[in-house]
Design an enzyme around this catalytic site. Structure first.
Site, short mmCIF file in Angstrom:
data_model
loop_
_atom_site.label_atom_id
_atom_site.label_comp_id
_atom_site.label_asym_id
_atom_site.label_seq_id
_atom_site.Cartn_x
_atom_site.Cartn_y
_atom_site.Cartn_z
N GLU A 199 -6.46 -11.97 -3.33
CA GLU A 199 -6.98 -10.59 -3.40
C GLU A 199 -8.49 -10.54 -3.23
O GLU A 199 -9.21 -11.38 -3.74
CB GLU A 199 -6.63 -9.94 -4.74
CG GLU A 199 -5.17 -9.71 -5.03
CD GLU A 199 -4.37 -8.96 -3.99
OE1 GLU A 199 -4.94 -8.38 -3.03
OE2 GLU A 199 -3.13 -8.96 -4.13
N HIS A 200 -8.92 -9.52 -2.52
CA HIS A 200 -10.34 -9.27 -2.26
C HIS A 200 -10.97 -10.41 -1.46
O HIS A 200 -12.15 -10.69 -1.59
CB HIS A 200 -11.12 -9.03 -3.57
CG HIS A 200 -10.75 -7.72 -4.22
ND1 HIS A 200 -11.33 -6.53 -3.86
CD2 HIS A 200 -9.83 -7.42 -5.15
CE1 HIS A 200 -10.81 -5.55 -4.58
NE2 HIS A 200 -9.87 -6.06 -5.37
N ASP B 91 -4.38 -5.86 6.06
CA ASP B 91 -3.30 -4.87 6.05
C ASP B 91 -2.78 -4.58 7.45
O ASP B 91 -1.57 -4.44 7.66
CB ASP B 91 -3.80 -3.57 5.40
CG ASP B 91 -4.17 -3.77 3.95
OD1 ASP B 91 -3.89 -4.87 3.42
OD2 ASP B 91 -4.76 -2.85 3.36
N GLY C 214 -1.47 0.30 -3.52
CA GLY C 214 -1.80 -1.07 -3.13
C GLY C 214 -0.79 -1.71 -2.20
O GLY C 214 -0.78 -2.92 -2.02
N SER D 285 3.33 16.16 7.01
CA SER D 285 3.77 14.95 6.31
C SER D 285 4.70 15.34 5.18
O SER D 285 4.47 16.34 4.50
CB SER D 285 2.56 14.21 5.73
OG SER D 285 3.00 13.28 4.75
N ASP E 282 -10.20 -10.70 2.08
CA ASP E 282 -10.24 -10.45 3.53
C ASP E 282 -11.57 -9.87 4.00
O ASP E 282 -11.83 -9.83 5.19
CB ASP E 282 -9.03 -9.61 4.01
CG ASP E 282 -9.02 -8.20 3.51
OD1 ASP E 282 -9.76 -7.88 2.56
OD2 ASP E 282 -8.26 -7.38 4.07
N SER F 53 -0.49 -0.65 0.98
CA SER F 53 -1.04 -0.49 2.32
C SER F 53 -0.43 0.65 3.14
O SER F 53 -0.14 0.49 4.32
CB SER F 53 -0.90 -1.83 3.06
OG SER F 53 -1.57 -1.79 4.24
N SER F 54 -0.28 1.79 2.50
CA SER F 54 0.21 2.96 3.26
C SER F 54 -0.82 3.42 4.28
O SER F 54 -0.47 3.98 5.32
CB SER F 54 0.58 4.10 2.32
OG SER F 54 -0.57 4.64 1.71
N SER F 55 -2.10 3.16 4.00
CA SER F 55 -3.15 3.61 4.94
C SER F 55 -3.03 2.87 6.27
O SER F 55 -3.15 3.47 7.34
CB SER F 55 -4.53 3.43 4.33
OG SER F 55 -4.74 2.10 3.91
P1 ADP Z 1 -2.76 2.21 0.03
O1 ADP Z 1 -3.13 1.77 1.40
O2 ADP Z 1 -2.82 1.12 -0.98
O3 ADP Z 1 -1.44 2.92 -0.03
P2 ADP Z 1 -5.10 3.84 0.36
O4 ADP Z 1 -5.93 4.61 -0.61
O5 ADP Z 1 -5.75 2.80 1.19
O6 ADP Z 1 -3.88 3.25 -0.46
O7 ADP Z 1 -4.43 4.85 1.38
C1 ADP Z 1 -3.72 5.98 0.93
C2 ADP Z 1 -4.03 7.14 1.85
O8 ADP Z 1 -3.29 7.01 3.08
C3 ADP Z 1 -3.55 8.48 1.29
O9 ADP Z 1 -4.51 9.03 0.41
C4 ADP Z 1 -3.39 9.30 2.56
O10 ADP Z 1 -4.65 9.73 3.02
C5 ADP Z 1 -2.86 8.27 3.55
N1 ADP Z 1 -1.38 8.30 3.58
C6 ADP Z 1 -0.57 7.31 3.20
N2 ADP Z 1 0.74 7.65 3.31
C7 ADP Z 1 0.74 8.91 3.79
C8 ADP Z 1 1.78 9.85 4.12
N3 ADP Z 1 3.08 9.55 4.00
N4 ADP Z 1 1.41 11.08 4.58
C9 ADP Z 1 0.11 11.38 4.72
N5 ADP Z 1 -0.91 10.56 4.42
C10 ADP Z 1 -0.61 9.34 3.96
MG MG Z 2 -5.02 1.09 2.06
#
Ligand code: ADP
Ligand code: MG
Length: 343
Positions: free
Chosen positions: A18-19, A154, A106, A53, A21, A108-110
């Site tokens: 962790e931390h 990620d 955490g 979304s 990359d 990695s949805s972003s």
């Molecule tokens: P992580 O990557 O750990 O999930 P982050 O803070 O890096 O957390 O990213 C989360 C951001 O990604 C959310 O605040 C939003 O802006 C975007 N995001 C993720 N999933 C979605 C989704 N399903 N719809 C819209 N935006 C999303």
């Molecule tokens: Mg992220």
């Protein structure tokens, strides 16, 4: 409106490292089943783009591809960077995002939302973008356009990872290897259901400490080092020393962990996960009471090791549990930590 192009981006759980990359170190993420799907359709009734979304109520009508400082930035940034790369004016398109990936814990949805959008655009415009180009573009969007995020882990995990093999990635050289995970053990993910607090500013603060420590020791990246000499310790502030200690020791732990994975030694691998968590908590200062509690409970109820995953400050824990103990383990965690959610 019928979708004419679809892209999918997967989340990941980082098993150890962790931390690292953004410090030129090695990491070990594993792709997970949860993903984000971006459906793209043509819509001549709108001038620019619209974005919806399932995680947000409002459909956004975007008139200009510029930063808004909200969730839509990942899609706007994707359109902008993709359009620039291929000299395309992006307009009259609708984006529909649906997701099974919890956001902001955490996993990695972003990176997943960016990768899914870029894949949908790539399919739509038939551009044959390579994996490397996709990784670079997604990284640029998150780091330059949205302005958050660490290193390249990620995006790499989302594009090149899979669910059966962990991705052992050297974030400096970008060389990587896929390593089979344990047959009889499962990496479970537990959402602590606590919001990540102050994460962006705290994250950047940690990054600054790494940079200033590296500068004082005349290094480009902290992970160039395997130990800090007495002379060097004197150059560093207490805070700098603590983050350095985590980074340098964590990088060594990743290398050992990969060997234990290859040697099919889950016991030793698990110990390193818990050591990683302790270091993130004591030295890097990114754990919380809830994450510590979940790690302790998990280990108490039979996990071989556990740690926070991702940047920390709340979010999720990853824990290594024998397959035939999983059901009992889940029951005990849910009884003892009411807010827990297994991903
Ligand atoms: P992580 O990557 O750990 O999930 P982050 O803070 O890096 O957390 O990213 C989360 C951001 O990604 C959310 O605040 C939003 O802006 C975007 N995001 C993720 N999933 C979605 C989704 N399903 N719809 C819209 N935006 C999303
Ligand atoms: Mg992220």
């Amino acid at each position: 409106m019928k979708a004419v192009s679809v892209g999918e981006g997967y989340g990941r759980v980082n098993l150890i490292g962790e931390h690292l990359d953004y410090n030129g170190g090695c990491v070990l993420p594993l792709q997970i089943k949860n993903s984000i799907i971006c459906e793209l359709s043509e819509n001549p009734e709108i001038d620019c783009i619209s974005i919806a979304s399932d995680k947000y109520q409002k459909t956004l009508s975007i008139e200009k591809l510029e930063k808004r400082d909200d969730w839509a930035d990942f899609i706007i940034g994707s359109c902008l960077f993709f359009g620039k790369k291929y000299s395309i004016i992006i307009k009259e398109l609708s984006f529909k995002i649906s997701s099974t990936l919890p956001l902001g814990i955490g996993l990695s949805s972003s990176a997943a939302i960016t990768v899914s959008t870029l894949k949908a655009l790539n399919n739509f415009y038939k551009k044959n973008m390579s994996d490397d180009e996709l990784i670079d573009l997604a990284y640029g969007i998150e780091n330059i356009f949205v302005g958050v995020g660490g290193g390249i882990m990620d995006q790499f995990a989302s594009v090149l990872g899979n669910r059966k093999q962990a991705l052992y990635l050297n974030t400096l050289s970008r060389s990587y290897e896929l390593v089979n995970i344990f047959d009889d053990y499962n990496f479970l993910i537990i959402d602590s259901n606590t919001k990540r607090i102050l994460s962006n500013s705290e994250f950047n603060q940690k990054k600054e400490l790494c940079l200033s420590a590296a500068k004082k020791m005349d290094l480009k990246n902290l992970c160039e080092k395997e130990f800090i000499s007495e002379k060097e310790i004197k150059l560093l502030s207490d805070e700098e020393f603590k983050v350095c200690r985590h980074v340098i020791e964590e990088n060594i732990r990743v290398k050992k962990a990969v060997q234990f994975l290859k040697d099919d030694n889950p016991n030793e691998f698990g110990k390193l996960m818990t050591e990683s968590h302790s270091s993130l908590s004591e030295y890097y200062g990114v754990s919380t009471d809830e994450l510590n509690e979940l790690v302790n409970l998990s280990n108490y109820f039979g996990a071989l090791g556990s740690k926070l995953t991702g940047a920390g400050f709340g979010g999720a824990v990853v824990t290594l549990v024998k397959n035939d103990k999983v059901e009992e383990f889940k029951k005990m965690i849910l009884e003892n930590y009411k807010k827990a959610k297994f991903v």
